[in-house]
Design a protein around this motif. Structure first.
Motif, PDB file in Angstrom:
ATOM      1  N   ALA A  80      14.422  18.224   4.530  1.00 33.90           N
ATOM      2  CA  ALA A  80      13.810  20.001   4.520  1.00 33.90           C
ATOM      3  C   ALA A  80      12.476  19.363   3.425  1.00 33.90           C
ATOM      4  N   ALA A  81      11.896  20.093   4.523  1.00 37.43           N
ATOM      5  CA  ALA A  81      10.621  20.134   3.872  1.00 37.43           C
ATOM      6  C   ALA A  81       9.946  20.970   2.875  1.00 37.43           C
ATOM      7  N   PRO A  82       9.654  21.154   2.019  1.00 37.76           N
ATOM      8  CA  PRO A  82       8.859  22.817   0.844  1.00 37.76           C
ATOM      9  C   PRO A  82       8.878  23.775   1.342  1.00 37.76           C
ATOM     10  N   GLY A  83       9.829  24.587   0.621  1.00 37.67           N
ATOM     11  CA  GLY A  83       8.896  25.992   0.999  1.00 37.67           C
ATOM     12  C   GLY A  83       9.480  27.554   0.700  1.00 37.67           C
ATOM     13  N   ALA A 112      21.913  24.492   7.987  1.00 35.23           N
ATOM     14  CA  ALA A 112      21.985  25.291   9.514  1.00 35.23           C
ATOM     15  C   ALA A 112      20.717  25.909   9.256  1.00 35.23           C
ATOM     16  N   SER A 113      20.000  26.054   8.513  1.00 33.82           N
ATOM     17  CA  SER A 113      18.863  26.982   8.231  1.00 33.82           C
ATOM     18  C   SER A 113      18.046  26.111   7.189  1.00 33.82           C
ATOM     19  N   GLY A 114      17.894  25.047   6.787  1.00 36.77           N
ATOM     20  CA  GLY A 114      17.007  23.558   5.942  1.00 36.77           C
ATOM     21  C   GLY A 114      16.074  25.011   5.135  1.00 36.77           C
ATOM     22  N   MET A 385      22.599  32.448   8.636  1.00 40.88           N
ATOM     23  CA  MET A 385      21.785  32.114   8.372  1.00 40.88           C
ATOM     24  C   MET A 385      20.623  31.879   9.166  1.00 40.88           C
ATOM     25  N   ARG A 386      20.655  31.526  10.392  1.00 42.62           N
ATOM     26  CA  ARG A 386      19.760  31.920  11.179  1.00 42.62           C
ATOM     27  C   ARG A 386      18.993  33.114  11.073  1.00 42.62           C
ATOM     28  N   ALA A 387      19.728  33.924  11.083  1.00 41.75           N
ATOM     29  CA  ALA A 387      18.738  35.324  10.616  1.00 41.75           C
ATOM     30  C   ALA A 387      17.867  35.332   9.181  1.00 41.75           C
ATOM     31  N   ALA A 388      18.633  34.584   7.839  1.00 38.36           N
ATOM     32  CA  ALA A 388      18.452  34.430   6.894  1.00 38.36           C
ATOM     33  C   ALA A 388      16.636  33.720   6.758  1.00 38.36           C
TER      34      ALA A 388
END
Length: 394
Positions: A80-83, A112-114, A385-388
């Motif tokens: 997962a990329a930083p963010g 699911a969200s990363g 979590m897609r919404a998150a």
């Protein structure tokens, strides 16, 4: 008004309802019996789906202002990329539950969200009444901000999230951070949050379908607030539904009682009861009682273009069910080179109810499927979590 449980939701709740069928409901005030009944059910629900193998965890600790040691678990997805990041609080009515029981759901959210998450083991009532749990949450928020650089987290994109009591904790923490001038909270993601200590009068229409009963609320709120529960002196940080001034408050989105929750207002205005949001133009419409039979006039169907923009020859409006079920149909509208076919309401409703492959589930402005807005159990919220991620990354 007679109500009935939607078959899809009934199927999702069946394992939990079956586990509770043979259990005798504990008496009001019996916290030990509720812990003994609910924690095995939550644990079984958390492991009902596979735990992803692409999520790694690490243990961290911080100290609250009163010297208490707080355990936190950091979840990250491989590659997962930083963010952004999320501070997560588990449910349990403030009186039961711990981070181990929610290890499966949090891992699936992250996979699911990363988006990485920090799950907090806050202290529980009645051994540690308000404000001890909220102070634990505030200490965790400060810790995450202080260690954001080494964790690869953007301090301006830290959100708070929780379900049930954890949702109320997330909302109360946002209010507390505003009152103390930080740290910054970018978003709130509240799943069926526990917000109001004044909901003590049973509603006979919904009481037969409740997993968390009115007796449970009559036990949990006094455990957290003592004799002040239900009275006039409860602060909004303890029961966020009591918030009067939302000036400078961070946006909130989530799932509450089977409908998409509206955002809290940013300007000074008096809040209405959270369980009965005001209908406004352009807002997400509430989920219908039967989500598989959506009202088509609320979907954004393709409309006929203005007369001066229509192609030649003029399109033929075909209302047959045959055209509506063609492989070119999308959302009840069949589009061809020179013909536009629209599905009659009964046919479109039938197609949505039977989940034909060409039909897509309607989605709200936040990307939350209306059908997912009614899924309230831990194992039935993959789309939340897609919404998150949408809310945090934008």
């Amino acid at each position: 008004m007679a109500l009935s449980l939607d078959p899809e939701i009934a199927q999702a709740l069946a394992p939990m309802a079956g586990a509770m069928a043979d259990a005798t409901p504990p008496a009001v005030g019996d916290i030990a019996a509720r812990r003994a009944m609910w924690e095995p059910i939550i644990g079984a629900a958390g492991t009902a789906q596979p735990i992803p193998d692409d999520v790694k965890t690490s243990e961290h600790h911080t100290t609250a202002d009163d010297g208490a040691r707080i355990t936190m678990r950091w979840y990250t997805k491989d590659g997962a990329a930083p963010g952004p990041a999320v501070l997560f609080f588990h449910g349990g009515g403030y009186i039961f539950g711990h981070i181990d029981l929610f290890d499966g759901p949090v891992s699936r959210y992250v996979s699911a969200s990363g988006v990485p998450m920090l799950s907090v083991e806050y202290r529980r009532a009645p051994e540690h009444p308000f404000p001890a749990p909220l102070e634990d949450a505030y200490s965790a928020l400060r810790w995450l901000h202080a260690h954001a650089a080494e964790l690869g987290v953007d301090r301006d994109r830290i959100g708070v999230m929780g379900d049930s009591a954890g949702g109320g904790m997330a909302a109360g923490l946002t209010i507390l951070a505003r009152e103390r001038g930080g740290p910054k909270v970018a978003r709130q993601i509240l799943i069926m949050p526990m917000l109001d200590d004044r909901t003590t009068t049973p509603d006979p229409h919904i009481a037969p379908y409740l997993l968390w009963s009115y007796d449970d609320s009559l036990t949990a709120w006094p455990a957290l607030l003592g004799e002040a529960a239900g009275g006039p002196g409860v602060p909004a940080t303890a029961a966020p539904a009591r918030l009067e001034d939302a000036t400078g408050h961070r946006p909130a989105a989530g799932l509450h009682r089977g409908r998409p929750a509206r955002r809290l207002p940013r300007r000074r205005r008096r809040l209405r009861h959270q369980t009965q949001p005001r209908r406004r133009a352009g807002r997400i419409p509430p989920a219908p009682r039967c989500p598989t039979r959506v009202r088509l006039h609320r979907l954004h169907l393709r409309r006929r273009p203005p007369r001066h923009h229509r192609p030649h020859p003029r399109p033929h409006i075909h209302l047959s069910r045959h055209r509506a079920r063609s492989p070119h149909a999308t959302g009840g509208v069949c589009r061809r080179s020179t013909q536009v076919a629209r599905t009659p309401l009964p046919a479109a409703t039938e197609s949505l109810g039977h989940r034909h492959e060409h039909t897509e589930a309607p989605r709200g402005r936040a990307g939350i499927p209306l059908r997912a807005a009614c899924a309230l159990t831990a194992g039935r919220l993959p789309d939340s979590m897609r919404a998150a991620r949408h809310l945090i990354l934008t």
